[in-house]
Design a protein around this motif. Structure first.
Motif, mmCIF file in Angstrom:
data_model
loop_
_atom_site.group_PDB
_atom_site.id
_atom_site.type_symbol
_atom_site.label_atom_id
_atom_site.label_comp_id
_atom_site.label_asym_id
_atom_site.label_seq_id
_atom_site.Cartn_x
_atom_site.Cartn_y
_atom_site.Cartn_z
ATOM 1 N N GLU A 170 0.820 -1.212 0.000
ATOM 2 C CA GLU A 170 0.000 0.000 0.000
ATOM 3 C C GLU A 170 0.856 1.266 0.000
ATOM 4 N N LEU A 171 0.489 2.189 -0.872
ATOM 5 C CA LEU A 171 1.127 3.509 -0.924
ATOM 6 C C LEU A 171 0.034 4.561 -0.875
ATOM 7 N N THR A 172 0.084 5.404 0.135
ATOM 8 C CA THR A 172 -0.865 6.514 0.263
ATOM 9 C C THR A 172 -0.117 7.820 0.108
ATOM 10 N N GLN A 173 -0.656 8.678 -0.727
ATOM 11 C CA GLN A 173 0.016 9.938 -1.047
ATOM 12 C C GLN A 173 -1.018 11.047 -1.162
ATOM 13 N N ASN A 174 -0.662 12.220 -0.667
ATOM 14 C CA ASN A 174 -1.464 13.416 -0.892
ATOM 15 C C ASN A 174 -0.746 14.205 -1.978
ATOM 16 N N PRO A 175 -1.223 14.165 -3.226
ATOM 17 C CA PRO A 175 -0.497 14.806 -4.329
ATOM 18 C C PRO A 175 -0.242 16.290 -4.122
ATOM 19 N N ALA A 176 -1.182 17.003 -3.514
ATOM 20 C CA ALA A 176 -0.988 18.436 -3.309
ATOM 21 C C ALA A 176 0.157 18.714 -2.342
#
Length: 309
Positions: A170-176
């Motif tokens: 799992e990879l969670t990212q907030n692009p902003a």
């Protein structure tokens, strides 16, 4: 053949392929064939300054030599070359623009590179990194009248986007907050990688994307972009990189290029070397690509990058 699984080869013809490229291609092919899927060959020749027909032709020949076939795509169908798909990207661009997600960026290249390093992951306060996102309509018009040609950026979502990678988890990212807004059309009118690859994976029905680990951080924004355009994001499965003394292998490393390998080795020797390096086999011995399909399992593939002399 599975009616649901569609994998793809998507090389960029900016040089001859090398052993590292071949590893990613082999794993993409084995993943798709093990699932009984359909393989697509797409030529990512967006950049006219770097893409050369001779490199593209050599890539197709190298894949065939290695025993990696495909079911549809380039060169049999020219529609699978990105250089001929500008109208498709234009339509996606206008759709995003109509929804207020696109804005012109007048920053110089050096200013854009500086902005790309901020904000840093984990920071609570963040900024898009680009003052152009906050220009008024009058300010934009004045810059356009002055002759400045802008690149165009996509507003990144301030939201957690999660990708379940088939190899790294799992990879969670907030692009902003982790990268900020990104260019989707350059100032010279060429559509950028993030938009083109997302649109093409969606339009070509790709359901499995296997590629190098260096592109893992792009998966959340590509998933978001595809879903924003009304598509279904593919499953992503990234693989380790072959590394040399200076890090990731480069197409400039002539001794590991396919042009040299094809003179010195049989295809079964190259496949056997790649299979051994990534962990699919416990001995470095010749093997045909098709002989690896039955025993292919991502659990066997190494996660750490692979140094090679």
């Amino acid at each position: 053949m599975s009616e649901n699984t569609v994998g793809r080869f998507a090389p960029s013809p900016s040089g001859y392929m090398h052993l590292g490229n071949l590893l990613a291609m082999l794993l993409a092919w084995l993943d798709c064939r093990k699932l009984g899927g359909e393989m697509v060959f797409r030529m990512e020749d967006l950049d006219p300054a770097r893409s050369k027909p001779a490199f593209a032709e050599a890539m197709a020949a190298d894949l065939r030599w290695l025993g990696l076939d495909w079911d549809r795509g380039w060169p049999e169908d020219a529609a699978y070359a990105q250089s001929g798909r500008t109208a498709v990207y234009e339509a996606a661009f206008h759709e995003l623009d109509a929804r207020g997600l696109v804005y012109p960026c007048f920053c110089t290249r050096s200013e854009r590179l500086a902005a790309a390093s901020a904000p840093h992951p984990g920071e609570k306060e963040f900024d898009s990194g680009c003052r152009c996102a906050r220009l008024s309509g009058a300010e934009r018009d004045a810059l356009l009248r002055s002759g400045r040609k802008p690149a165009w950026k996509l507003r990144s979502p301030d939201a957690a986007i999660t990708v379940l990678d088939g190899h790294y988890g799992e990879l969670t990212q907030n692009p902003a907050r982790e990268g900020g807004d990104f260019i989707i059309r350059r100032a010279d009118g060429v559509y950028a990688y993030q938009l083109a690859v997302s649109v093409d994976d969606m339009r070509m029905g790709v359901t499995r994307v296997v590629r190098g680990r260096d592109l893992l951080s792009s998966a959340p924004r590509q998933k978001w972009l595809i879903e924003t355009l009304g598509g279904t994001a593919p499953d992503y499965c990234h693989c380790p990189l072959l590394t040399g003394g200076q890090g990731k292998l480069s197409k400039r490393l002539g001794s590991l290029s396919t042009q040299v390998l094809r003179k010195e080795k049989r295809p079964e020797e190259v496949v056997g070397q790649l299979a051994f390096l990534c962990g699919l086999t416990d001995r470095c011995e010749p093997v045909a690509a098709r002989e690896l399909i039955a025993g292919f399992d991502w659990e066997k593939v190494r996660k750490e990058d692979i140094p090679i002399e």
